[in-house]
Design a protein around this motif. Structure first.
Motif, PDB file in Angstrom:
ATOM      1  N   GLN A  87       0.863  -1.125  -0.331  1.00 57.98           N
ATOM      2  CA  GLN A  87       0.010   0.029   0.044  1.00 57.98           C
ATOM      3  C   GLN A  87       0.874   1.239   0.004  1.00 57.98           C
ATOM      4  O   GLN A  87       0.407   2.225  -0.402  1.00 57.98           O
ATOM      5  CB  GLN A  87      -0.869   0.055   1.157  1.00 57.98           C
ATOM      6  N   VAL A  88       2.090   1.158   0.398  1.00 62.46           N
ATOM      7  CA  VAL A  88       2.758   2.515   0.737  1.00 62.46           C
ATOM      8  C   VAL A  88       4.110   2.395   0.023  1.00 62.46           C
ATOM      9  O   VAL A  88       4.886   3.120   0.094  1.00 62.46           O
ATOM     10  CB  VAL A  88       3.070   2.717   2.027  1.00 62.46           C
ATOM     11  N   ASN A  89       4.922   0.820  -0.285  1.00 63.47           N
ATOM     12  CA  ASN A  89       6.177   1.027  -0.648  1.00 63.47           C
ATOM     13  C   ASN A  89       6.453   1.669  -2.042  1.00 63.47           C
ATOM     14  O   ASN A  89       7.690   1.652  -2.217  1.00 63.47           O
ATOM     15  CB  ASN A  89       6.849  -0.555  -0.603  1.00 63.47           C
ATOM     16  N   ASP A  90       5.672   1.917  -2.578  1.00 60.43           N
ATOM     17  CA  ASP A  90       5.877   2.849  -4.038  1.00 60.43           C
ATOM     18  C   ASP A  90       5.811   4.122  -3.636  1.00 60.43           C
ATOM     19  O   ASP A  90       6.074   5.195  -4.590  1.00 60.43           O
ATOM     20  CB  ASP A  90       5.083   2.168  -4.932  1.00 60.43           C
ATOM     21  N   LYS A  91       5.518   4.750  -2.451  1.00 58.80           N
ATOM     22  CA  LYS A  91       5.200   5.911  -1.991  1.00 58.80           C
ATOM     23  C   LYS A  91       5.952   6.550  -0.808  1.00 58.80           C
ATOM     24  O   LYS A  91       5.847   7.499  -0.324  1.00 58.80           O
ATOM     25  CB  LYS A  91       3.739   6.214  -1.501  1.00 58.80           C
ATOM     26  N   LEU A  92       7.199   5.708  -0.712  1.00 57.76           N
ATOM     27  CA  LEU A  92       8.056   6.039   0.612  1.00 57.76           C
ATOM     28  C   LEU A  92       8.527   7.415   0.322  1.00 57.76           C
ATOM     29  O   LEU A  92       8.779   7.686  -1.094  1.00 57.76           O
ATOM     30  CB  LEU A  92       9.371   5.052   0.559  1.00 57.76           C
ATOM     31  N   LYS A  93       8.810   8.180   1.200  1.00 55.81           N
ATOM     32  CA  LYS A  93       9.104   9.626   1.130  1.00 55.81           C
ATOM     33  C   LYS A  93      10.652   9.924   1.468  1.00 55.81           C
ATOM     34  O   LYS A  93      11.231   9.294   2.322  1.00 55.81           O
ATOM     35  CB  LYS A  93       8.231  10.565   1.932  1.00 55.81           C
ATOM     36  N   PHE A  94      11.106  11.250   0.831  1.00 54.87           N
ATOM     37  CA  PHE A  94      12.517  11.591   1.292  1.00 54.87           C
ATOM     38  C   PHE A  94      12.176  12.917   1.903  1.00 54.87           C
ATOM     39  O   PHE A  94      11.621  13.708   1.268  1.00 54.87           O
ATOM     40  CB  PHE A  94      13.552  11.340   0.110  1.00 54.87           C
ATOM     41  N   THR A  95      12.927  13.243   3.044  1.00 56.47           N
ATOM     42  CA  THR A  95      12.504  14.525   3.539  1.00 56.47           C
ATOM     43  C   THR A  95      14.010  14.973   3.765  1.00 56.47           C
ATOM     44  O   THR A  95      14.804  14.598   4.017  1.00 56.47           O
ATOM     45  CB  THR A  95      11.607  14.617   4.691  1.00 56.47           C
ATOM     46  N   VAL A  96      13.685  16.639   3.632  1.00 57.46           N
ATOM     47  CA  VAL A  96      15.124  17.530   3.962  1.00 57.46           C
ATOM     48  C   VAL A  96      14.959  17.515   5.248  1.00 57.46           C
ATOM     49  O   VAL A  96      16.296  17.979   6.184  1.00 57.46           O
ATOM     50  CB  VAL A  96      15.136  18.522   3.152  1.00 57.46           C
ATOM     51  N   SER A  97      13.869  17.519   6.029  1.00 62.62           N
ATOM     52  CA  SER A  97      13.956  17.912   7.570  1.00 62.62           C
ATOM     53  C   SER A  97      14.671  16.671   8.477  1.00 62.62           C
ATOM     54  O   SER A  97      14.545  15.604   8.332  1.00 62.62           O
ATOM     55  CB  SER A  97      12.566  17.639   8.212  1.00 62.62           C
ATOM     56  N   GLY A  98      15.671  17.479   9.120  1.00 64.41           N
ATOM     57  CA  GLY A  98      16.556  16.556   9.984  1.00 64.41           C
ATOM     58  C   GLY A  98      17.412  16.102   9.544  1.00 64.41           C
ATOM     59  O   GLY A  98      18.620  15.159   9.865  1.00 64.41           O
ATOM     60  N   ASN A  99      17.861  16.280   7.909  1.00 68.36           N
ATOM     61  CA  ASN A  99      19.066  15.974   7.351  1.00 68.36           C
ATOM     62  C   ASN A  99      20.045  17.273   6.849  1.00 68.36           C
ATOM     63  O   ASN A  99      19.695  17.781   6.006  1.00 68.36           O
ATOM     64  CB  ASN A  99      18.694  15.290   5.958  1.00 68.36           C
ATOM     65  N   THR A 100      20.826  17.269   7.697  1.00 70.26           N
ATOM     66  CA  THR A 100      21.729  18.363   7.669  1.00 70.26           C
ATOM     67  C   THR A 100      22.743  18.262   6.478  1.00 70.26           C
ATOM     68  O   THR A 100      23.628  19.162   6.134  1.00 70.26           O
ATOM     69  CB  THR A 100      22.516  18.657   8.734  1.00 70.26           C
ATOM     70  N   ALA A 101      22.819  16.931   6.112  1.00 72.82           N
ATOM     71  CA  ALA A 101      23.706  16.775   4.915  1.00 72.82           C
ATOM     72  C   ALA A 101      23.363  16.919   3.532  1.00 72.82           C
ATOM     73  O   ALA A 101      23.761  16.599   2.477  1.00 72.82           O
ATOM     74  CB  ALA A 101      24.372  15.376   4.997  1.00 72.82           C
ATOM     75  N   MET A 102      21.740  17.539   3.544  1.00 72.59           N
ATOM     76  CA  MET A 102      21.427  17.845   2.205  1.00 72.59           C
ATOM     77  C   MET A 102      21.592  19.117   1.564  1.00 72.59           C
ATOM     78  O   MET A 102      21.476  20.078   1.827  1.00 72.59           O
ATOM     79  CB  MET A 102      19.619  17.858   2.517  1.00 72.59           C
ATOM     80  N   HIS A 103      22.481  18.859   0.673  1.00 71.20           N
ATOM     81  CA  HIS A 103      22.925  19.926  -0.503  1.00 71.20           C
ATOM     82  C   HIS A 103      22.773  19.424  -1.830  1.00 71.20           C
ATOM     83  O   HIS A 103      22.927  18.229  -2.222  1.00 71.20           O
ATOM     84  CB  HIS A 103      24.309  20.183  -0.135  1.00 71.20           C
ATOM     85  N   MET A 104      22.544  20.309  -2.713  1.00 67.23           N
ATOM     86  CA  MET A 104      22.085  19.727  -4.236  1.00 67.23           C
ATOM     87  C   MET A 104      23.160  20.258  -5.193  1.00 67.23           C
ATOM     88  O   MET A 104      23.509  21.212  -5.450  1.00 67.23           O
ATOM     89  CB  MET A 104      20.931  20.394  -4.397  1.00 67.23           C
ATOM     90  N   PRO A 105      23.792  19.090  -5.846  1.00 63.96           N
ATOM     91  CA  PRO A 105      24.801  19.181  -6.875  1.00 63.96           C
ATOM     92  C   PRO A 105      24.337  20.194  -7.890  1.00 63.96           C
ATOM     93  O   PRO A 105      25.106  21.171  -8.532  1.00 63.96           O
ATOM     94  CB  PRO A 105      24.941  18.064  -7.684  1.00 63.96           C
ATOM     95  N   ASP A 106      22.982  20.324  -8.138  1.00 57.96           N
ATOM     96  CA  ASP A 106      22.258  21.006  -9.387  1.00 57.96           C
ATOM     97  C   ASP A 106      22.503  22.526  -9.022  1.00 57.96           C
ATOM     98  O   ASP A 106      22.495  23.406  -9.864  1.00 57.96           O
ATOM     99  CB  ASP A 106      20.929  20.622  -9.479  1.00 57.96           C
ATOM    100  N   LEU A 107      22.729  22.799  -7.730  1.00 59.09           N
ATOM    101  CA  LEU A 107      22.558  24.373  -7.472  1.00 59.09           C
ATOM    102  C   LEU A 107      24.066  25.030  -7.796  1.00 59.09           C
ATOM    103  O   LEU A 107      24.048  26.297  -8.195  1.00 59.09           O
ATOM    104  CB  LEU A 107      22.557  24.630  -5.777  1.00 59.09           C
TER     105      LEU A 107
END
Lengths: 205, 104
Positions: A87-107
């Motif tokens: 019911q949910v395994n194709d809808k797992l999510k990724f969040t920026v919240s709480g992830n201080t390592a989140m930076h984007m190469p595209d920027l």
């Protein structure tokens, strides 16, 4: 089996050595004595997380282990149960919240150096940010040839992995059997898993 | 780089033994190599190798197991049955391709 010529360089496929060799019993005994298990190598993954980014490590390393001839077991527990809930395994999510390592190469295209700047935590809580980050991660994974979670489970099962749901988590989440991914072999207790994982290297995620 | 010689065929390999030049490969050489790992190359064994060679020639990389299923239409279980243990490495080696670098 044909004899390998002298000086022939070939990969180690881990297949059992021919028995007619007769020169290696001493080495073989020494190896067996230092290993905890004498059987083929085994790896047991415990997946306890239900975020998209935390679903992939076990799937990727587990798949790599299978292609290396390693036996693989995966135990899905707590939030990791979502990985095998159709019911949910194709809808797992990724969040920026709480992830201080989140930076984007595209920027880097916006301004050089910006690709190393962590995205401000407050932005992670804006409406739509999790959906955006999830979509972006899925696109990047797709570009690298990494399949979505349900397809990945099929790949692992076809490769011979053994998948189990944790009974305690299953009961706690009030999950029903119809929602289990078909490749899951059973709903088992922690003790069952410990027994099955005898001699395996444990990876907890 | 080491050079291997097998039944009159000579080919260069990397330190692990994977081909560095796919053009030095031939089906006859593959059959001789397969004997070294106790495999007889029948049509079922050859089909994935041929796909890998054409796919690698087109895309410049040794295909992964998933790609062989998704693009080549091969059954994963069948590939593990044909080449037990380390299927991807065995197939890449027998197809005369570099060591696979893809993760999935």
């Amino acid at each position: 089996m044909a004899t390998i010529p002298d000086g022939f360089v070939m990969p180690d496929f881990g297949d059992p050595a021919p028995a007619d060799n007769g020169t290696t019993p001493a080495t073989a005994t020494a190896t067996a004595a230092t290993a905890t298990s004498t059987g083929p190598r085994r790896m047991a993954f415990i997946c306890s997380k239900g975020n998209l980014d935390m679903a992939y490590p076990a799937l990727i390393v587990g798949n790599a282990a299978l292609t290396e001839g390693v036996e693989v077991l995966i135990f899905f527990t707590f939030w990791g149960l979502d990985m095998i809930n159709t019911q949910v395994n194709d809808k797992l999510k990724f969040t920026v919240s709480g992830n201080t390592a989140m930076h984007m190469p595209d920027l880097a295209k916006v301004r050089p150096g910006l690709e190393y700047k962590a995205i401000p935590q407050a932005l992670g809580n804006l409406p739509g940010m999790t959906a955006y980050a999830t979509r972006h991660m899925k696109e990047e994974m797709d570009k690298l040839g990494v399949p979505p979670v349900p397809e990945f489970l099929d790949l692992l099962a076809a490769s011979g992995a053994h998948l189990y749901a944790c009974k305690l988590s299953y009961d706690m989440a009030k999950m029903i059997e119809a929602d289990l991914h078909p490749a899951v072999e059973g709903v088992i207790t922690a003790a069952d898993f410990v027994e099955l994982a005898e001699g395996a290297q444990i990876v907890f995620i | 780089m080491p050079t291997n010689t097998l039944n009159g065929h000579t080919f260069t390999v990397d330190d692990e033994g994977f081909f560095t030049d796919p053009d030095q490969w031939s089906p006859e050489l593959a059959a001789d190599m397969a004997e070294l790992i106790g495999t007889e190359l029948d049509d079922a064994h050859m089909a994935p190798l041929e796909f890998m060679r054409s796919d690698a020639a087109e895309h410049g990389a040794t295909p992964t197991l998933r790609r062989m299923h998704a693009t080549g239409g091969f059954d994963i279980k069948e590939l593990y049955r044909l080449y037990p243990g380390k299927p991807v490495k065995k197939m890449a080696w027998l197809a005369g391709l570099p060591k696979p670098t893809g993760c999935v």
